[in-house]
Design a protein around this motif. Structure first.
Motif, PDB file in Angstrom:
ATOM      1  N   UNK A 258      65.175  33.463  56.372  1.00 44.39           N
ATOM      2  CA  UNK A 258      65.552  34.586  55.533  1.00 44.39           C
ATOM      3  C   UNK A 258      64.552  34.933  54.455  1.00 44.39           C
ATOM      4  N   UNK A 259      63.293  34.565  54.626  1.00 42.86           N
ATOM      5  CA  UNK A 259      62.277  34.871  53.632  1.00 42.86           C
ATOM      6  C   UNK A 259      61.687  36.257  53.818  1.00 42.86           C
ATOM      7  N   UNK A 260      60.913  36.681  52.853  1.00 41.95           N
ATOM      8  CA  UNK A 260      60.248  37.979  52.909  1.00 41.95           C
ATOM      9  C   UNK A 260      58.788  37.824  52.528  1.00 41.95           C
ATOM     10  N   UNK A 261      57.967  38.723  53.067  1.00 39.50           N
ATOM     11  CA  UNK A 261      56.548  38.796  52.724  1.00 39.50           C
ATOM     12  C   UNK A 261      56.185  40.275  52.635  1.00 39.50           C
ATOM     13  N   UNK A 262      55.653  40.677  51.506  1.00 45.10           N
ATOM     14  CA  UNK A 262      55.346  42.077  51.247  1.00 45.10           C
ATOM     15  C   UNK A 262      53.847  42.255  51.063  1.00 45.10           C
ATOM     16  N   UNK A 263      53.312  43.243  51.778  1.00 41.49           N
ATOM     17  CA  UNK A 263      51.893  43.576  51.667  1.00 41.49           C
ATOM     18  C   UNK A 263      51.800  44.982  51.091  1.00 41.49           C
ATOM     19  N   UNK A 264      51.066  45.123  49.992  1.00 43.85           N
ATOM     20  CA  UNK A 264      50.959  46.404  49.307  1.00 43.85           C
ATOM     21  C   UNK A 264      49.496  46.705  49.021  1.00 43.85           C
ATOM     22  N   UNK A 265      49.091  47.945  49.283  1.00 41.03           N
ATOM     23  CA  UNK A 265      47.727  48.385  49.017  1.00 41.03           C
ATOM     24  C   UNK A 265      47.750  49.595  48.092  1.00 41.03           C
ATOM     25  N   UNK A 266      46.668  49.792  47.385  1.00 38.48           N
ATOM     26  CA  UNK A 266      46.579  50.925  46.479  1.00 38.48           C
ATOM     27  C   UNK A 266      45.257  50.921  45.752  1.00 38.48           C
ATOM     28  N   UNK A 267      45.096  51.862  44.837  1.00 39.80           N
ATOM     29  CA  UNK A 267      43.876  51.989  44.045  1.00 39.80           C
ATOM     30  C   UNK A 267      44.228  52.037  42.570  1.00 39.80           C
ATOM     31  N   UNK A 268      43.361  51.450  41.767  1.00 36.90           N
ATOM     32  CA  UNK A 268      43.487  51.477  40.310  1.00 36.90           C
ATOM     33  C   UNK A 268      42.126  51.815  39.737  1.00 36.90           C
ATOM     34  N   UNK A 269      41.957  53.095  39.354  1.00 30.20           N
ATOM     35  CA  UNK A 269      40.680  53.567  38.833  1.00 30.20           C
ATOM     36  C   UNK A 269      39.583  53.362  39.893  1.00 30.20           C
ATOM     37  N   UNK A 270      38.631  52.502  39.648  1.00 28.53           N
ATOM     38  CA  UNK A 270      37.525  52.281  40.588  1.00 28.53           C
ATOM     39  C   UNK A 270      37.707  51.000  41.387  1.00 28.53           C
ATOM     40  N   UNK A 271      38.944  50.550  41.551  1.00 33.27           N
ATOM     41  CA  UNK A 271      39.218  49.292  42.231  1.00 33.27           C
ATOM     42  C   UNK A 271      40.263  49.519  43.314  1.00 33.27           C
ATOM     43  N   UNK A 272      40.011  48.961  44.491  1.00 33.85           N
ATOM     44  CA  UNK A 272      41.002  48.942  45.565  1.00 33.85           C
ATOM     45  C   UNK A 272      41.740  47.619  45.516  1.00 33.85           C
ATOM     46  N   UNK A 273      43.067  47.687  45.594  1.00 31.86           N
ATOM     47  CA  UNK A 273      43.905  46.515  45.361  1.00 31.86           C
ATOM     48  C   UNK A 273      44.702  46.202  46.614  1.00 31.86           C
ATOM     49  N   UNK A 274      44.723  44.924  46.982  1.00 30.53           N
ATOM     50  CA  UNK A 274      45.576  44.394  48.047  1.00 30.53           C
ATOM     51  C   UNK A 274      46.455  43.307  47.438  1.00 30.53           C
ATOM     52  N   UNK A 275      47.777  43.474  47.573  1.00 29.00           N
ATOM     53  CA  UNK A 275      48.723  42.534  46.956  1.00 29.00           C
ATOM     54  C   UNK A 275      49.650  41.992  48.032  1.00 29.00           C
ATOM     55  N   UNK A 276      49.669  40.673  48.161  1.00 23.27           N
ATOM     56  CA  UNK A 276      50.524  39.994  49.141  1.00 23.27           C
ATOM     57  C   UNK A 276      51.461  39.073  48.374  1.00 23.27           C
TER      58      UNK A 276
END
Length: 394
Positions: A282-300
């Motif tokens: 019953x666990x979860x894993x979330x992958x999120x991508x986006x940009x912040x100013x001049x940085x590309x962000x990957x969040x797991x």
């Protein structure tokens, strides 16, 4: 190295500075004597005082005798003064040069010890900041980084040897047992040997990938992290279903420039880490991508057991496993997952932040430099072609 070994011995820096100080001091003395001669002695009268008195009809006060007599007295005195200035310049220059070059001597001693293998020595110059102390501080910083790097490489070599020796030892044990007492089920032996060899191959490939990322010898291309996240999630979906972990992908385009293969391995390792080190069911894993100013962000982000804060700095070290990581798990990897992620991030001039998730689990955040306009257009074209290919497949 050959050029350095064939150089002829020359004057020391201290002796050169001493000669320079003495030379400048002697030159200043000569100029002073020349000025005295040109503007003073040269204009002294060379006549008898009585003749001068009769010519001007006035009383003339004569301090000295005629010019020739003063010149005869001036020459020995000037020579003595110049000799004194030379000796004083040599002695004073030697002392001053020694004091000024003392920091360089300490730096040279530290460099000599470092060349002999001792990296624990530090210069630690005291006093206010100047060029020498700044150089010493930079050298101390370099020694600290070298010592840390060498220690890390030694640990890595020892751990890699141990990890590679384990499957080889298991294979040898299985083969010895089969030779002494052939098993009835040959298929079981083959399967076990296949599993052991597969693990050894995976470890070797991970080591090669880690070495490649550290060398930064790859071609940079336009990459969209959101596409890589979707690909990694699609690949690992069977593993997530097997472990009853729900995978979610959200966010927007996150363009960067780098190696698609290495960045895909980065995302895949993070997602696999989030699946494997999760709650039993019953666990979860979330992958999120986006940009912040001049940085590309990957969040797991993933659920799981609480991660001690003191364990976080060790997770990116090779062959370091958390408390919940066990070798019995066939998907636990070889202990290089986050180490490869960290190495790939550094090779792409980015940062990796690991933080405990509230309620248990881990949050991994990767920040990479955002691609330029031209690279962004290439990433958009890549995304469009990938979407068209997916439509044709459906």
């Amino acid at each position: 190295m050959d050029d350095v070994m064939t150089r002829r011995p020359g004057l020391s820096a201290r002796l050169k500075l001493t000669l320079s100080y003495a030379g400048f001091l002697l030159l200043a003395g000569v100029l002073l004597m020349a000025v005295l001669w040109v503007f003073v002695l040269r204009h002294l009268p060379d006549e008898d005082p009585e003749n001068i008195r009769r010519r001007f009809g006035a009383t003339v006060i004569i301090v000295s005798a005629d010019r020739s007599e003063m010149v005869r007295g001036f020459a020995p005195a000037a020579a003595a003064v110049l000799l004194f200035l030379l000796v004083f310049g040599l002695l004073g220059g030697w002392i001053l040069a020694g004091r000024m070059l003392a920091p360089l001597t300490r730096i040279a001693d530290a460099a000599r010890k470092a060349s002999e293998g001792s990296l624990s020595h530090r210069i630690r110059l005291r006093g206010r900041r100047d060029e020498f102390r700044e150089l010493a501080d930079v050298f101390d910083t370099m020694l600290g980084q070298l010592e840390s790097h060498v220690a890390e490489q030694r640990r890595f070599a020892a751990n890699a040897s141990h990890e590679l020796r384990t499957p080889l030892a298991v294979s040898k044990t299985l083969l010895d047992a089969a030779r002494n007492a052939p098993p009835r089920d040959q298929g079981e032996l083959i399967e076990r040997l296949h599993a052991v060899n597969t693990r050894a191959i995976d470890l070797t490939e991970a080591l090669l990938l880690l070495s490649r990322a550290d060398r930064k010898n790859f071609t940079r291309e336009a990459v969209d992290l959101s596409l890589l996240a979707e690909e990694a999630v699609e690949t690992l979906l069977p593993l997530a279903e097997q472990r009853d972990v729900t995978l979610e992908v959200t966010g927007e385009m996150a363009e960067t420039s780098g190696s698609p293969e290495l960045l895909l391995r980065l995302v895949t390792n993070l997602v696999q880490n989030a699946i494997v080190h999760n709650v039993p069911a019953g666990g979860t894993a979330t992958v999120q991508t986006g940009t912040r100013h001049d940085v590309s962000v990957l969040r797991v982000e993933n659920t799981g057991r609480p991660v001690p804060p003191d364990l976080l700095p060790t997770l990116t070290e090779p062959f370091q496993r958390g408390t919940q990581r066990t070798r019995a798990d066939e998907h636990a990897g070889v202990g290089l997952g986050l180490a490869i992620v960290h190495s790939v991030v550094r090779a792409h001039d980015g940062t990796l932040d690991l933080a405990p998730r509230e309620g248990g689990g881990l949050v991994a955040t990767v920040r990479l430099p955002r691609a330029h306009a031209r690279t962004s257009q290439q990433a958009a074209s890549q995304r469009a072609s990938s979407t068209s290919e997916a439509d044709r497949t459906r």
